[in-house]
Scaffold this active site. Sequence first.
Site, short mmCIF file in Angstrom:
data_model
loop_
_atom_site.label_atom_id
_atom_site.label_comp_id
_atom_site.label_asym_id
_atom_site.label_seq_id
_atom_site.Cartn_x
_atom_site.Cartn_y
_atom_site.Cartn_z
N CYS A 242 0.83 -1.19 0.00
CA CYS A 242 0.00 0.00 0.00
C CYS A 242 0.87 1.25 0.00
CB CYS A 242 -0.91 0.02 1.23
SG CYS A 242 -1.90 -1.49 1.44
N ASN B 278 1.53 -0.01 5.56
CA ASN B 278 2.08 -0.43 4.28
C ASN B 278 2.99 -1.62 4.52
OD1 ASN B 278 3.33 -0.68 1.75
ND2 ASN B 278 4.81 0.93 2.20
N GLU C 232 3.50 -6.20 4.93
CA GLU C 232 2.91 -7.48 5.29
C GLU C 232 3.56 -7.98 6.58
OE1 GLU C 232 0.47 -8.78 3.73
OE2 GLU C 232 0.52 -7.76 1.79
N SER D 194 11.47 -12.35 -4.37
CA SER D 194 12.77 -12.07 -4.98
C SER D 194 13.89 -12.69 -4.16
CB SER D 194 12.99 -10.56 -5.08
OG SER D 194 13.45 -10.02 -3.85
#
Length: 631
Positions: A2, A75, A77, A363
Amino acid sequence: MCGIAGLFHCGTIKPVEPLRIERMTDVLAHRGPDGSGVWTGPGVGLGHRRLSIIDVEGSPQPMASPSGRSIIVFNGEIYNYRELRRELEAAGEIFRTDGDTEVILAAYEQWGTECLRRLNGMFVFAIYDQSKRELFLARDRLGVKPLFLAELSDGSLAFASELKGLLAHPLLRREVDPRAVEDYMAWGYVPDHRSILRGVSKLPAGHWMLLQHDKGVPEPQQYWDISFAGRHKGKPKDLEAELLHHLQQAVTSRMVADVPLGAFLSGGVDSSTVVAFMAEASRQPVKTCSIGFDIASADETSYAQQVAELFATDHNARTVSADQFDAIDTLAGMFDEPFADASALPTWRVCQLARENVTVALSGDGADEAFAGYRRQVFHAHEDRIRGLLPSAIRRNVLGPLGKFYPKADWAPRPLRAKTTLLSLAGSAEQGYARALSVVPPEMRGALYSPDMAHKLGGYRAEDPLLELMAKAPMRSALDQAQYADLKFWLPGDILTKVDRTSMAVSLEAREPLLDHRLVEFAAGLPEGLRVHGSQGKWLLKKSMERYLPKDILYRPKQGFVTPIAEWLRGPLAGKARGIAKSAMLARTEWFDNARLAELAEDHIGGRADHSRLLWQLVMLDRSLARLGIA
């Protein structure tokens, strides 16, 4: 993933106009196209843009706790939110949603600022406690997620996920900090301790702030740091098993999502390791993607294809060519601040490719910093041993002058490029590593600046903050010191900035399992011989992955996400190289000696030297200033 933004009045309480917060979040819509929200109270305003990943239909933000005491914008996780939720439910907390946002709120109300030590994830959040009339700002341990801050003339503190969120506020001054230009010219990015604009800062990684209406803006408080001061004991086989356990946990915890998920695959050790564990944990073929180059020496797609076939992934590949550099202005707009890591272009392209099929991509970033995978780290350790054998007078009075006059032979084989090594050995260990990290060394930067710019800098050198950081590093050896510098300075300023902005530009969430803080802490305690073996870095990581990956993947020379910018600037982009010295934007700043810039461009185009990184820096600085309109 976010975008957040907000305002908080310090020293006084003034009304906050909701439209002001809305405008600050509107420019962050690319970070969160799925929803938006604004909450305001006396002297405070919070705004949010949402990219739905977990609890897609629920968890709107700004979110209030069930009691209404606390409001959050978030913003990132939290990967252990389910475990924390069970613990909090046992303590009597009741949850209305299925996501991680409400878990952070409950954790804060249960444990206060100490909740940070329990969160495993990537995050930036702002929580306003209405009962205490305090604003709690926090950033994750390693700085995966960014937060820009600015004290405004009306007594408020503005914050946003990207600089463009602050730029949307009319009271923000657009005045360049000359020290930030010096930092940028040294490193190719503006590090986390600085911003391109005066009066703007960044909340450091592993820090929090607690703001109150009746007080001024406080100094950030550190809650986490990485230490290399200890060493694990145990047999290599036991440490290898422990490492595999950490890797498996780090990857699988980041596979939780209510939207399609995949991975970036370059064919190197790190991304291949992530894909190996994803394939082991997934019932469906893992979706992978890679980017290649139209110059064979820089292309790794054959290795990525080899790994994709090994794990039967659903693989997509695409090629980047020089004619795609018409996107320079778009790149400049993504970063706001000047950013000259040329691999940003292929990183953006691979994010675009991933977004065609997934919303979340894992990644391999972070392994080089954590496990000593960079050649410069290995060289630093070897150099420091040599430095310890030579008297300081010989290093200072013999090697220093010799290095100064030794030709800079970019064209020569690597063993004959002794200039940097001689200059490095002449100084301290910290000075040597700063030289290895820099794009443009201090003596060359000094020759580029105009007398007026030199006066504005007042003797400041970009290396100063890094030298101070390294001198205070909790470490036992030169290798520890180099890794600490990379984790604290290079990683958040360059690597994580690049991935955050390029992924968010296409509304893709990138997750970095190899930066799980438990894995990084484990790696920092490994004996040096299990990190570096001879000239081979990431030794234990590679040995542990032999059961998953072929040796030609594990032990081939490290290539990295290399962009063939040198060839491009001598060929299809030569016009841009020549245009640097004639740029009206750069000329208006009066920062540089334009005749010297023209000479450097011609030397590069003519093949007499490799100034590609410097020229690319100047191109991106010019475009960034034009986008910001602040020159």
